[in-house]
Design a protein around this motif. Structure first.
Motif, PDB file in Angstrom:
ATOM      1  N   LEU A   9      52.559  22.052  19.346  1.00 17.57           N
ATOM      2  CA  LEU A   9      51.794  21.102  18.553  1.00 17.57           C
ATOM      3  C   LEU A   9      52.332  19.709  18.825  1.00 17.57           C
ATOM      4  N   VAL A  10      51.460  18.830  19.290  1.00 16.02           N
ATOM      5  CA  VAL A  10      51.823  17.424  19.460  1.00 16.02           C
ATOM      6  C   VAL A  10      51.504  16.692  18.164  1.00 16.02           C
ATOM      7  N   LEU A  11      52.478  15.974  17.639  1.00 19.00           N
ATOM      8  CA  LEU A  11      52.284  15.205  16.416  1.00 19.00           C
ATOM      9  C   LEU A  11      52.250  13.727  16.771  1.00 19.00           C
ATOM     10  N   LEU A  12      51.141  13.080  16.452  1.00 20.71           N
ATOM     11  CA  LEU A  12      50.996  11.645  16.687  1.00 20.71           C
ATOM     12  C   LEU A  12      51.337  10.902  15.404  1.00 20.71           C
ATOM     13  N   HIS A  13      52.402  10.111  15.446  1.00 22.15           N
ATOM     14  CA  HIS A  13      52.862   9.354  14.291  1.00 22.15           C
ATOM     15  C   HIS A  13      52.678   7.854  14.524  1.00 22.15           C
ATOM     16  N   THR A  14      52.586   7.114  13.440  1.00 28.53           N
ATOM     17  CA  THR A  14      52.648   5.653  13.542  1.00 28.53           C
ATOM     18  C   THR A  14      53.954   5.121  12.956  1.00 28.53           C
ATOM     19  N   SER A  15      54.866   6.026  12.601  1.00 32.60           N
ATOM     20  CA  SER A  15      56.208   5.646  12.161  1.00 32.60           C
ATOM     21  C   SER A  15      57.193   6.703  12.622  1.00 32.60           C
ATOM     22  N   VAL A  34      57.082  25.102  18.369  1.00 26.67           N
ATOM     23  CA  VAL A  34      57.312  23.996  19.296  1.00 26.67           C
ATOM     24  C   VAL A  34      56.573  22.758  18.810  1.00 26.67           C
ATOM     25  N   LEU A  35      57.320  21.709  18.484  1.00 25.45           N
ATOM     26  CA  LEU A  35      56.734  20.434  18.085  1.00 25.45           C
ATOM     27  C   LEU A  35      57.113  19.374  19.100  1.00 25.45           C
ATOM     28  N   ARG A  36      56.138  18.533  19.451  1.00 26.45           N
ATOM     29  CA  ARG A  36      56.376  17.419  20.369  1.00 26.45           C
ATOM     30  C   ARG A  36      55.853  16.152  19.699  1.00 26.45           C
ATOM     31  N   HIS A  37      56.724  15.169  19.543  1.00 31.58           N
ATOM     32  CA  HIS A  37      56.402  13.979  18.771  1.00 31.58           C
ATOM     33  C   HIS A  37      56.047  12.792  19.666  1.00 31.58           C
ATOM     34  N   LEU A  38      55.029  12.072  19.245  1.00 27.72           N
ATOM     35  CA  LEU A  38      54.600  10.842  19.906  1.00 27.72           C
ATOM     36  C   LEU A  38      54.459   9.772  18.834  1.00 27.72           C
ATOM     37  N   VAL A  39      55.203   8.683  18.972  1.00 25.88           N
ATOM     38  CA  VAL A  39      55.219   7.626  17.963  1.00 25.88           C
ATOM     39  C   VAL A  39      54.585   6.361  18.532  1.00 25.88           C
ATOM     40  N   VAL A  40      53.485   5.911  17.911  1.00 26.17           N
ATOM     41  CA  VAL A  40      52.762   4.721  18.384  1.00 26.17           C
ATOM     42  C   VAL A  40      52.475   3.830  17.175  1.00 26.17           C
ATOM     43  N   PRO A  41      53.448   3.041  16.734  1.00 23.47           N
ATOM     44  CA  PRO A  41      53.272   2.251  15.507  1.00 23.47           C
ATOM     45  C   PRO A  41      52.197   1.186  15.600  1.00 23.47           C
ATOM     46  N   GLU A  42      51.912   0.710  16.808  1.00 21.87           N
ATOM     47  CA  GLU A  42      50.930  -0.363  16.929  1.00 21.87           C
ATOM     48  C   GLU A  42      49.520   0.073  16.540  1.00 21.87           C
ATOM     49  N   LEU A  43      49.247   1.367  16.534  1.00 20.81           N
ATOM     50  CA  LEU A  43      47.925   1.834  16.102  1.00 20.81           C
ATOM     51  C   LEU A  43      47.682   1.485  14.637  1.00 20.81           C
ATOM     52  N   LEU A  44      48.658   1.733  13.790  1.00 25.42           N
ATOM     53  CA  LEU A  44      48.513   1.388  12.381  1.00 25.42           C
ATOM     54  C   LEU A  44      48.553  -0.119  12.181  1.00 25.42           C
ATOM     55  N   ASP A  45      49.417  -0.796  12.913  1.00 22.80           N
ATOM     56  CA  ASP A  45      49.503  -2.254  12.785  1.00 22.80           C
ATOM     57  C   ASP A  45      48.136  -2.893  13.021  1.00 22.80           C
ATOM     58  N   ARG A  46      47.457  -2.443  14.050  1.00 22.36           N
ATOM     59  CA  ARG A  46      46.157  -3.020  14.380  1.00 22.36           C
ATOM     60  C   ARG A  46      45.094  -2.571  13.381  1.00 22.36           C
ATOM     61  N   ALA A  47      45.137  -1.301  12.981  1.00 22.96           N
ATOM     62  CA  ALA A  47      44.146  -0.783  12.046  1.00 22.96           C
ATOM     63  C   ALA A  47      44.222  -1.492  10.702  1.00 22.96           C
ATOM     64  N   ARG A  48      45.405  -1.867  10.285  1.00 21.86           N
ATOM     65  CA  ARG A  48      45.555  -2.566   9.008  1.00 21.86           C
ATOM     66  C   ARG A  48      44.914  -3.951   9.053  1.00 21.86           C
ATOM     67  N   VAL A  49      44.921  -4.575  10.216  1.00 20.16           N
ATOM     68  CA  VAL A  49      44.384  -5.926  10.352  1.00 20.16           C
ATOM     69  C   VAL A  49      42.892  -5.911  10.669  1.00 20.16           C
ATOM     70  N   GLU A  50      42.494  -5.039  11.612  1.00 21.35           N
ATOM     71  CA  GLU A  50      41.131  -5.060  12.132  1.00 21.35           C
ATOM     72  C   GLU A  50      40.254  -3.919  11.624  1.00 21.35           C
ATOM     73  N   GLY A  51      40.842  -2.948  10.954  1.00 20.59           N
ATOM     74  CA  GLY A  51      40.086  -1.795  10.495  1.00 20.59           C
ATOM     75  C   GLY A  51      40.277  -0.606  11.428  1.00 20.59           C
ATOM     76  N   PRO A  52      40.181   0.620  10.908  1.00 18.66           N
ATOM     77  CA  PRO A  52      40.422   1.815  11.726  1.00 18.66           C
ATOM     78  C   PRO A  52      39.541   1.925  12.964  1.00 18.66           C
ATOM     79  N   LYS A  53      38.279   1.518  12.864  1.00 18.07           N
ATOM     80  CA  LYS A  53      37.387   1.676  14.016  1.00 18.07           C
ATOM     81  C   LYS A  53      37.821   0.828  15.204  1.00 18.07           C
TER      82      LYS A  53
END
Length: 224
Positions: A9-15, A34-53
């Motif tokens: 299972l790949v887990l996509l995190h923003t923190s 089996v867990l595999r982590h991927l952290v991409v904080p900029e996705l939330l940073d942008r979504a908070r400013v511009e909206g999720p879409k």
């Protein structure tokens, strides 16, 4: 010892703070998974400013890589992707048909449990961009049944979390939960809020997403 070549299972995190939360749940409830982590904080940073879409193109690129096993760093395939950010969860699920792998938002099982609990639901969040997606998810899980959904932004909780004061953030969330009246269930909209469920003293059920979301994600891995 887990098999490093096994579908996982790949887990996509923003923190990055969410990584130990899910590893601990895996060790406690799903040893050997089996867990595999991927952290991409900029996705939330942008979504908070511009909206999720607004993050849909970037999110599609990230999820495409995750589904191909890029998150594992070794090009291996993954059984499913669990998106642990509630703000972008709906956008992520909508991309699943073009990815060739199951994509699950971590809060969907929690939402399903909430609407089974009762029709008066209070949503607590620390980030405003999470409120609408969570309310929409609850309405979707209600399947046309009438539900009353009230949302509340917990003042100062996100600022504490972002500053590294997790205990202070959870204390604010727990206090907000204890102040809720006239509800059948309280939903903690974000993974970072989960610990407040144990601190709250209210008799109203307080629901969080990590444990149920991880269990469903691993179920989908087994089924894929």
């Amino acid at each position: 010892m887990t098999d490093p070549t096994a579908p996982g299972l790949v887990l996509l995190h923003t923190s990055a703070a969410h990584v130990p939360v899910f590893d601990a749940l895996r060790d406690r409830n799903h040893p050997g998974a089996v867990l595999r982590h991927l952290v991409v904080p900029e996705l939330l940073d942008r979504a908070r400013v511009e909206g999720p879409k607004a993050v849909a193109p970037a999110l599609r690129e990230v999820l495409t890589g995750a589904a191909a096993g890029v998150a594992a760093g070794a090009g291996r395939g993954s059984g499913a992707v669990l998106v642990t950010c509630s703000t972008i969860g709906a956008i992520a699920e909508a991309l699943a048909p073009v990815l060739g792998a199951p994509v699950l938002r971590v809060d969907r099982p929690m939402a399903a449990a909430a609407v089974r609990t009762g029709v008066r639901i209070v949503v607590l969040a620390t980030v405003e961009s999470t409120l609408a997606p969570t309310a929409e998810l609850l309405a979707e899980e209600a399947g046309g049944r009438p539900v009353s959904i009230r949302t509340h932004l917990v003042a100062g909780a996100w600022e504490c979390f972002a500053a590294g004061d997790a205990a202070g953030s959870l204390a604010r969330v727990a206090a907000a939960a204890d102040a809720v009246t006239g509800a059948d269930a309280i939903v903690l909209a974000q993974v970072s809020m989960a610990g407040a469920a144990e601190l709250a003293r209210t008799r109203i059920p307080v629901l969080s997403s990590p444990a149920a979301g991880l269990a469903e994600g691993l179920r989908q891995v087994a089924a894929s």
